[in-house]
Design a protein around this motif. Structure first.
Motif, PDB file in Angstrom:
ATOM      1  N   LYS A 249      10.154  93.406 -49.795  1.00 19.73           N
ATOM      2  CA  LYS A 249       9.708  93.686 -48.433  1.00 19.73           C
ATOM      3  C   LYS A 249       8.227  93.344 -48.268  1.00 19.73           C
ATOM      4  O   LYS A 249       7.818  92.729 -47.279  1.00 19.73           O
ATOM      5  CB  LYS A 249       9.954  95.153 -48.101  1.00 19.73           C
ATOM      6  CG  LYS A 249       9.584  95.534 -46.688  1.00 19.73           C
ATOM      7  CD  LYS A 249       9.819  96.993 -46.409  1.00 19.73           C
ATOM      8  CE  LYS A 249       9.391  97.320 -44.988  1.00 19.73           C
ATOM      9  NZ  LYS A 249       9.443  98.742 -44.710  1.00 19.73           N
ATOM     10  N   GLU A 250       7.403  93.748 -49.265  1.00 19.78           N
ATOM     11  CA  GLU A 250       5.970  93.438 -49.205  1.00 19.78           C
ATOM     12  C   GLU A 250       5.725  91.936 -49.245  1.00 19.78           C
ATOM     13  O   GLU A 250       4.859  91.418 -48.534  1.00 19.78           O
ATOM     14  CB  GLU A 250       5.235  94.113 -50.371  1.00 19.78           C
ATOM     15  CG  GLU A 250       5.133  95.620 -50.253  1.00 19.78           C
ATOM     16  CD  GLU A 250       4.531  96.275 -51.482  1.00 19.78           C
ATOM     17  OE1 GLU A 250       3.889  97.316 -51.314  1.00 19.78           O
ATOM     18  OE2 GLU A 250       4.713  95.748 -52.607  1.00 19.78           O
ATOM     19  N   LEU A 251       6.492  91.235 -50.054  1.00 19.69           N
ATOM     20  CA  LEU A 251       6.347  89.780 -50.127  1.00 19.69           C
ATOM     21  C   LEU A 251       6.684  89.124 -48.787  1.00 19.69           C
ATOM     22  O   LEU A 251       5.985  88.214 -48.332  1.00 19.69           O
ATOM     23  CB  LEU A 251       7.237  89.212 -51.238  1.00 19.69           C
ATOM     24  CG  LEU A 251       6.756  89.469 -52.663  1.00 19.69           C
ATOM     25  CD1 LEU A 251       7.837  89.078 -53.665  1.00 19.69           C
ATOM     26  CD2 LEU A 251       5.484  88.689 -52.933  1.00 19.69           C
ATOM     27  N   ARG A 252       7.752  89.591 -48.145  1.00 19.40           N
ATOM     28  CA  ARG A 252       8.138  89.040 -46.838  1.00 19.40           C
ATOM     29  C   ARG A 252       7.058  89.324 -45.778  1.00 19.40           C
ATOM     30  O   ARG A 252       6.738  88.456 -44.967  1.00 19.40           O
ATOM     31  CB  ARG A 252       9.480  89.610 -46.389  1.00 19.40           C
ATOM     32  CG  ARG A 252      10.654  89.082 -47.179  1.00 19.40           C
ATOM     33  CD  ARG A 252      11.976  89.558 -46.590  1.00 19.40           C
ATOM     34  NE  ARG A 252      13.087  89.213 -47.432  1.00 19.40           N
ATOM     35  CZ  ARG A 252      13.639  88.003 -47.500  1.00 19.40           C
ATOM     36  NH1 ARG A 252      13.171  87.028 -46.771  1.00 19.40           N
ATOM     37  NH2 ARG A 252      14.645  87.779 -48.298  1.00 19.40           N
ATOM     38  N   GLU A 253       6.497  90.565 -45.807  1.00 21.07           N
ATOM     39  CA  GLU A 253       5.439  90.904 -44.852  1.00 21.07           C
ATOM     40  C   GLU A 253       4.212  90.025 -45.061  1.00 21.07           C
ATOM     41  O   GLU A 253       3.609  89.540 -44.106  1.00 21.07           O
ATOM     42  CB  GLU A 253       5.046  92.381 -44.985  1.00 21.07           C
ATOM     43  CG  GLU A 253       6.084  93.331 -44.435  1.00 21.07           C
ATOM     44  CD  GLU A 253       5.749  94.787 -44.719  1.00 21.07           C
ATOM     45  OE1 GLU A 253       4.745  95.074 -45.411  1.00 21.07           O
ATOM     46  OE2 GLU A 253       6.517  95.652 -44.244  1.00 21.07           O
TER      47      GLU A 253
ATOM     48  N   ASN B 162      -1.906  81.009 -40.570  1.00 20.30           N
ATOM     49  CA  ASN B 162      -1.904  79.544 -40.649  1.00 20.30           C
ATOM     50  C   ASN B 162      -1.711  78.924 -39.265  1.00 20.30           C
ATOM     51  O   ASN B 162      -2.384  77.953 -38.898  1.00 20.30           O
ATOM     52  CB  ASN B 162      -0.801  79.088 -41.609  1.00 20.30           C
ATOM     53  CG  ASN B 162      -0.978  77.654 -42.053  1.00 20.30           C
ATOM     54  OD1 ASN B 162      -2.009  77.065 -41.842  1.00 20.30           O
ATOM     55  ND2 ASN B 162       0.055  77.111 -42.685  1.00 20.30           N
ATOM     56  N   ALA B 163      -0.803  79.499 -38.465  1.00 21.51           N
ATOM     57  CA  ALA B 163      -0.550  78.975 -37.126  1.00 21.51           C
ATOM     58  C   ALA B 163      -1.790  79.119 -36.246  1.00 21.51           C
ATOM     59  O   ALA B 163      -2.130  78.219 -35.474  1.00 21.51           O
ATOM     60  CB  ALA B 163       0.633  79.707 -36.496  1.00 21.51           C
ATOM     61  N   VAL B 164      -2.488  80.232 -36.365  1.00 21.38           N
ATOM     62  CA  VAL B 164      -3.715  80.445 -35.582  1.00 21.38           C
ATOM     63  C   VAL B 164      -4.769  79.419 -35.968  1.00 21.38           C
ATOM     64  O   VAL B 164      -5.437  78.833 -35.109  1.00 21.38           O
ATOM     65  CB  VAL B 164      -4.229  81.898 -35.783  1.00 21.38           C
ATOM     66  CG1 VAL B 164      -5.638  82.067 -35.250  1.00 21.38           C
ATOM     67  CG2 VAL B 164      -3.293  82.884 -35.130  1.00 21.38           C
ATOM     68  N   LEU B 165      -4.925  79.197 -37.254  1.00 17.38           N
ATOM     69  CA  LEU B 165      -5.923  78.231 -37.706  1.00 17.38           C
ATOM     70  C   LEU B 165      -5.587  76.815 -37.237  1.00 17.38           C
ATOM     71  O   LEU B 165      -6.474  76.048 -36.841  1.00 17.38           O
ATOM     72  CB  LEU B 165      -6.049  78.282 -39.235  1.00 17.38           C
ATOM     73  CG  LEU B 165      -6.661  79.569 -39.800  1.00 17.38           C
ATOM     74  CD1 LEU B 165      -6.595  79.572 -41.322  1.00 17.38           C
ATOM     75  CD2 LEU B 165      -8.098  79.728 -39.343  1.00 17.38           C
TER      76      LEU B 165
ATOM     77  N   ARG C  50       1.851  83.092 -42.532  1.00 16.53           N
ATOM     78  CA  ARG C  50       2.357  82.072 -41.599  1.00 16.53           C
ATOM     79  C   ARG C  50       1.662  82.205 -40.241  1.00 16.53           C
ATOM     80  O   ARG C  50       1.266  81.211 -39.632  1.00 16.53           O
ATOM     81  CB  ARG C  50       3.870  82.203 -41.409  1.00 16.53           C
ATOM     82  CG  ARG C  50       4.658  81.642 -42.569  1.00 16.53           C
ATOM     83  CD  ARG C  50       6.138  81.769 -42.329  1.00 16.53           C
ATOM     84  NE  ARG C  50       6.896  81.189 -43.433  1.00 16.53           N
ATOM     85  CZ  ARG C  50       8.173  81.379 -43.639  1.00 16.53           C
ATOM     86  NH1 ARG C  50       8.883  82.146 -42.830  1.00 16.53           N
ATOM     87  NH2 ARG C  50       8.778  80.804 -44.656  1.00 16.53           N
ATOM     88  N   ALA C  51       1.499  83.445 -39.769  1.00 18.46           N
ATOM     89  CA  ALA C  51       0.819  83.660 -38.488  1.00 18.46           C
ATOM     90  C   ALA C  51      -0.641  83.231 -38.580  1.00 18.46           C
ATOM     91  O   ALA C  51      -1.178  82.586 -37.668  1.00 18.46           O
ATOM     92  CB  ALA C  51       0.911  85.132 -38.094  1.00 18.46           C
TER      93      ALA C  51
END
Length: 166
Positions: A132-136, A145-148, A142-143
């Motif tokens: 669960k921690e890895l997925r979070e 990275n998308a912002v950057l 990913r978010a």
């Protein structure tokens, strides 16, 4: 800071030497008890009254005051007037602290909220993380990275727009 300035206290105390404390209290809008206390301080210290420089009061000073009071069998009011404290209430608080915590209770304490120090937490190694921690963390990265990427695209668009204006 005191509610009343030093000059006001001196004036009230001087007037109270020749008039009753109730008359002075009514004229200056101060309680009779306060007038009597200021008068006692003025009788002991004279024109140098109300110049307390002990703030914050040290543990040694507080202990000395309490010992002097007990040794001479003085009242709260007289002791606080003798040591030119702002009010007998301070001395009463010191007595309560001493009775409850002993000499250690008389140590000066810092005022205000304690500062919270945020220590940068080292990220857990991925081998110790749950699924669960890895997925979070993956979603967060990913978010981020998308912002950057979006920020970089906006910066390039501005550069391109600036070039076309020239």
């Amino acid at each position: 800071m005191s509610k009343h300035p030093r000059a006001f206290k001196l004036k009230v105390a001087e007037c109270a030497l020749s008039e009753s404390s109730s008359a002075i209290g009514g004229r200056f809008n101060v309680t009779e008890r306060q007038v009597r206390y200021w008068t006692a301080v003025y009788r002991i210290h004279g024109a140098e009254s109300f110049r307390s420089t002990h703030r914050p009061y040290s543990q040694a000073f507080k202990t000395d005051v309490l010992k002097t009071m007990a040794a001479n069998n003085w009242s709260l009011s007289y002791t606080s007037a003798f040591f030119d404290l702002s009010s007998p209430g301070i001395l009463f608080q010191w007595q309560k602290l001493y009775a409850h915590d002993g000499i250690s209770g008389l140590k000066p304490k810092k005022k205000g909220k304690p500062r919270v120090k945020k220590e940068p937490s080292a990220p857990k190694p991925s081998t110790e993380m749950t699924e669960k921690e890895l997925r979070e963390e993956l979603d967060y990265l990913r978010a981020e990275n998308a912002v950057l990427k979006k920020l970089e695209a906006l910066a390039q668009a501005r550069k391109k727009k600036a070039k076309t204006k020239r």
